[in-house]
Design a protein around this motif. Structure first.
Motif, PDB file in Angstrom:
ATOM      1  N   ASN A  49      -4.494  -3.058   4.252  1.00 16.63           N
ATOM      2  CA  ASN A  49      -5.563  -2.393   3.515  1.00 16.63           C
ATOM      3  C   ASN A  49      -6.899  -2.660   4.214  1.00 16.63           C
ATOM      4  O   ASN A  49      -7.774  -3.337   3.688  1.00 16.63           O
ATOM      5  CB  ASN A  49      -5.596  -2.902   2.072  1.00 16.63           C
ATOM      6  CG  ASN A  49      -6.610  -2.138   1.223  1.00 16.63           C
ATOM      7  OD1 ASN A  49      -6.917  -0.980   1.490  1.00 16.63           O
ATOM      8  ND2 ASN A  49      -7.128  -2.794   0.194  1.00 16.63           N
ATOM      9  N   VAL A  50      -7.017  -2.122   5.430  1.00 15.09           N
ATOM     10  CA  VAL A  50      -8.245  -2.275   6.209  1.00 15.09           C
ATOM     11  C   VAL A  50      -8.573  -0.951   6.903  1.00 15.09           C
ATOM     12  O   VAL A  50      -7.707  -0.097   7.066  1.00 15.09           O
ATOM     13  CB  VAL A  50      -8.110  -3.372   7.295  1.00 15.09           C
ATOM     14  CG1 VAL A  50      -7.869  -4.729   6.666  1.00 15.09           C
ATOM     15  CG2 VAL A  50      -6.983  -3.037   8.277  1.00 15.09           C
ATOM     16  N   LYS A 210      -0.143  -4.260   2.338  1.00 12.76           N
ATOM     17  CA  LYS A 210       0.302  -3.142   1.503  1.00 12.76           C
ATOM     18  C   LYS A 210       1.810  -2.897   1.613  1.00 12.76           C
ATOM     19  O   LYS A 210       2.504  -2.752   0.614  1.00 12.76           O
ATOM     20  CB  LYS A 210      -0.455  -1.859   1.886  1.00 12.76           C
ATOM     21  CG  LYS A 210      -1.943  -1.922   1.579  1.00 12.76           C
ATOM     22  CD  LYS A 210      -2.686  -0.732   2.155  1.00 12.76           C
ATOM     23  CE  LYS A 210      -2.253   0.573   1.532  1.00 12.76           C
ATOM     24  NZ  LYS A 210      -3.042   1.719   2.058  1.00 12.76           N
ATOM     25  N   LYS A 211       2.313  -2.823   2.837  1.00 10.71           N
ATOM     26  CA  LYS A 211       3.733  -2.579   3.052  1.00 10.71           C
ATOM     27  C   LYS A 211       4.189  -3.321   4.305  1.00 10.71           C
ATOM     28  O   LYS A 211       3.433  -3.460   5.258  1.00 10.71           O
ATOM     29  CB  LYS A 211       4.022  -1.079   3.224  1.00 10.71           C
ATOM     30  CG  LYS A 211       3.740  -0.221   2.009  1.00 10.71           C
ATOM     31  CD  LYS A 211       4.047   1.244   2.313  1.00 10.71           C
ATOM     32  CE  LYS A 211       3.723   2.138   1.125  1.00 10.71           C
ATOM     33  NZ  LYS A 211       3.992   3.578   1.431  1.00 10.71           N
ATOM     34  N   ILE A 212       5.444  -3.786   4.272  1.00 14.55           N
ATOM     35  CA  ILE A 212       6.050  -4.423   5.437  1.00 14.55           C
ATOM     36  C   ILE A 212       7.442  -3.844   5.627  1.00 14.55           C
ATOM     37  O   ILE A 212       8.204  -3.722   4.666  1.00 14.55           O
ATOM     38  CB  ILE A 212       6.179  -5.951   5.264  1.00 14.55           C
ATOM     39  CG1 ILE A 212       4.831  -6.578   4.903  1.00 14.55           C
ATOM     40  CG2 ILE A 212       6.731  -6.600   6.538  1.00 14.55           C
ATOM     41  CD1 ILE A 212       4.928  -8.052   4.556  1.00 14.55           C
ATOM     42  N   ALA A 213       7.771  -3.479   6.850  1.00 13.77           N
ATOM     43  CA  ALA A 213       9.103  -2.935   7.128  1.00 13.77           C
ATOM     44  C   ALA A 213       9.644  -3.545   8.417  1.00 13.77           C
ATOM     45  O   ALA A 213       8.896  -3.813   9.359  1.00 13.77           O
ATOM     46  CB  ALA A 213       9.059  -1.418   7.243  1.00 13.77           C
ATOM     47  N   LEU A 214      10.943  -3.757   8.441  1.00 13.19           N
ATOM     48  CA  LEU A 214      11.617  -4.302   9.612  1.00 13.19           C
ATOM     49  C   LEU A 214      12.656  -3.296  10.080  1.00 13.19           C
ATOM     50  O   LEU A 214      13.336  -2.667   9.267  1.00 13.19           O
ATOM     51  CB  LEU A 214      12.302  -5.626   9.250  1.00 13.19           C
ATOM     52  CG  LEU A 214      12.819  -6.480  10.419  1.00 13.19           C
ATOM     53  CD1 LEU A 214      11.633  -7.109  11.157  1.00 13.19           C
ATOM     54  CD2 LEU A 214      13.749  -7.571   9.902  1.00 13.19           C
ATOM     55  N   SER A 215      12.778  -3.132  11.384  1.00 16.60           N
ATOM     56  CA  SER A 215      13.756  -2.185  11.919  1.00 16.60           C
ATOM     57  C   SER A 215      14.172  -2.609  13.321  1.00 16.60           C
ATOM     58  O   SER A 215      13.553  -3.484  13.927  1.00 16.60           O
ATOM     59  CB  SER A 215      13.160  -0.770  11.973  1.00 16.60           C
ATOM     60  OG  SER A 215      12.073  -0.731  12.895  1.00 16.60           O
ATOM     61  N   SER A 216      15.222  -1.983  13.816  1.00 15.42           N
ATOM     62  CA  SER A 216      15.601  -2.158  15.215  1.00 15.42           C
ATOM     63  C   SER A 216      15.202  -0.874  15.932  1.00 15.42           C
ATOM     64  O   SER A 216      14.827   0.112  15.293  1.00 15.42           O
ATOM     65  CB  SER A 216      17.107  -2.404  15.346  1.00 15.42           C
ATOM     66  OG  SER A 216      17.839  -1.281  14.887  1.00 15.42           O
ATOM     67  N   VAL A 222      13.741  -1.275   6.933  1.00 10.99           N
ATOM     68  CA  VAL A 222      14.069  -1.984   5.705  1.00 10.99           C
ATOM     69  C   VAL A 222      12.784  -2.561   5.132  1.00 10.99           C
ATOM     70  O   VAL A 222      12.056  -3.284   5.817  1.00 10.99           O
ATOM     71  CB  VAL A 222      15.078  -3.124   5.979  1.00 10.99           C
ATOM     72  CG1 VAL A 222      15.387  -3.880   4.688  1.00 10.99           C
ATOM     73  CG2 VAL A 222      16.355  -2.569   6.592  1.00 10.99           C
ATOM     74  N   LYS A 223      12.489  -2.256   3.870  1.00 16.07           N
ATOM     75  CA  LYS A 223      11.263  -2.730   3.245  1.00 16.07           C
ATOM     76  C   LYS A 223      11.387  -4.198   2.849  1.00 16.07           C
ATOM     77  O   LYS A 223      12.418  -4.622   2.335  1.00 16.07           O
ATOM     78  CB  LYS A 223      10.947  -1.883   2.008  1.00 16.07           C
ATOM     79  CG  LYS A 223      10.645  -0.423   2.311  1.00 16.07           C
ATOM     80  CD  LYS A 223      10.372   0.361   1.038  1.00 16.07           C
ATOM     81  CE  LYS A 223      10.074   1.830   1.343  1.00 16.07           C
ATOM     82  NZ  LYS A 223       9.839   2.614   0.098  1.00 16.07           N
ATOM     83  N   ILE A 224      10.314  -4.933   3.084  1.00 20.80           N
ATOM     84  CA  ILE A 224      10.286  -6.362   2.754  1.00 20.80           C
ATOM     85  C   ILE A 224       9.347  -6.605   1.580  1.00 20.80           C
ATOM     86  O   ILE A 224       8.272  -6.011   1.486  1.00 20.80           O
ATOM     87  CB  ILE A 224       9.831  -7.181   3.976  1.00 20.80           C
ATOM     88  CG1 ILE A 224      10.896  -7.100   5.083  1.00 20.80           C
ATOM     89  CG2 ILE A 224       9.573  -8.635   3.606  1.00 20.80           C
ATOM     90  CD1 ILE A 224      10.499  -7.824   6.359  1.00 20.80           C
ATOM     91  N   ASP A 225       9.784  -7.480   0.680  1.00 17.24           N
ATOM     92  CA  ASP A 225       8.978  -7.842  -0.478  1.00 17.24           C
ATOM     93  C   ASP A 225       7.743  -8.622   0.005  1.00 17.24           C
ATOM     94  O   ASP A 225       7.878  -9.701   0.605  1.00 17.24           O
ATOM     95  CB  ASP A 225       9.803  -8.703  -1.434  1.00 17.24           C
ATOM     96  CG  ASP A 225       9.067  -9.011  -2.725  1.00 17.24           C
ATOM     97  OD1 ASP A 225       8.031  -9.689  -2.668  1.00 17.24           O
ATOM     98  OD2 ASP A 225       9.540  -8.571  -3.790  1.00 17.24           O
ATOM     99  N   ILE A 226       6.560  -8.094  -0.237  1.00 16.35           N
ATOM    100  CA  ILE A 226       5.332  -8.687   0.286  1.00 16.35           C
ATOM    101  C   ILE A 226       5.077 -10.068  -0.302  1.00 16.35           C
ATOM    102  O   ILE A 226       4.743 -11.010   0.430  1.00 16.35           O
ATOM    103  CB  ILE A 226       4.125  -7.765  -0.005  1.00 16.35           C
ATOM    104  CG1 ILE A 226       4.260  -6.467   0.790  1.00 16.35           C
ATOM    105  CG2 ILE A 226       2.814  -8.467   0.342  1.00 16.35           C
ATOM    106  CD1 ILE A 226       3.200  -5.436   0.468  1.00 16.35           C
TER     107      ILE A 226
END
Length: 236
Positions: A49-50, A210-216, A222-226
């Motif tokens: 959020n910047v 705000k949001k975090i996602a991990l992928s290859s 895949v969404k990660i719980d902040i």
């Protein structure tokens, strides 16, 4: 292409796209579904959020991943005299000054990181239009403009990852390879999240992450719980 689409489709079929996961669960899923014929990079993307257009909201820094990145990094160093010799001994693949500047202006690009001693910056500054767009311009804030070239080279080759918020406030980075153990990936992801949290700028208001996602490289995100991720970060 059909095989890739089919494989990704199968991975997505086993994923609840709306569910928020712990770092450990996200790593386990992404690693299990990184089934390409090459060692996929595990990537994390964070929506902040910047507004990077404002100086007091810019997020930039460097993170030393505890288990490295898994990729071979070719380092170019701008230095002269004793510092040039030091850079060569420290393992830099390319070392030079005016000659290196001319080679880069001529199209040379076989390097992943650029380091410079402070006295070389007037020279390196002429390469802004070439190095800038690639994110390779040396900067003292991330340790790539320094007299301690040995330390900078070792950090670059040992797992140091630079990050910078893009226009939309998104920061992303490779945090390892699919061949890494889950433990190593978990530690790398948490270290990177910790670095982002510590880099929170003074102008950031409200909810920072705000949001975090991990992928290859070839897999679904895949969404990660902040809240869980922030609590699990090393400094939390």
């Amino acid at each position: 292409m059909a095989k890739v689409a089919k494989r990704i489709g199968a991975a997505r079929a086993g994923l609840d796209r709306d569910k928020l996961h712990t770092v450990e669960d996200a790593v386990a899923f992404v690693k299990a579904n990184a089934t390409a014929k090459f060692d996929e990079t595990i990537e994390v993307a964070i929506n902040l959020n910047v507004d990077p257009r404002h100086a007091d909201q810019m997020v930039r820094g460097v993170c030393s991943l505890p288990n490295g990145t898994g990729r071979s990094v070719r380092v170019a160093v701008f230095a002269k005299g004793a510092k040039a010799e030091e850079a060569t001994k420290a393992g830099a693949e390319i070392v030079g000054a005016e000659d290196l500047m001319e080679e880069i202006q001529g199209g040379r690009s076989d390097f992943d990181k650029v380091i410079a001693t402070p006295d070389m910056m007037p020279l390196v500054g002429r390469l802004g239009k070439v190095l800038g767009p690639r994110g390779l311009m040396p900067n003292p804030k991330v340790g790539t403009v320094t007299m301690d070239v040995t330390k900078a080279i070792e950090a670059s080759k040992g797992g140091a990852v630079e990050f910078r918020a893009e226009k939309a406030g998104i920061v992303h980075a490779g945090v390892g390879k699919a061949s890494f153990t889950e433990k190593a990936l978990n530690e790398n992801v948490k270290a990177f999240l910790d670095a982002i949290v510590k880099a929170k700028p003074s102008g950031a208001k409200g909810t920072y992450l705000k949001k975090i996602a991990l992928s290859s490289t070839m897999g679904p995100g895949v969404k990660i719980d902040i809240s869980e991720a922030a609590a699990a970060a090393p400094s939390a």
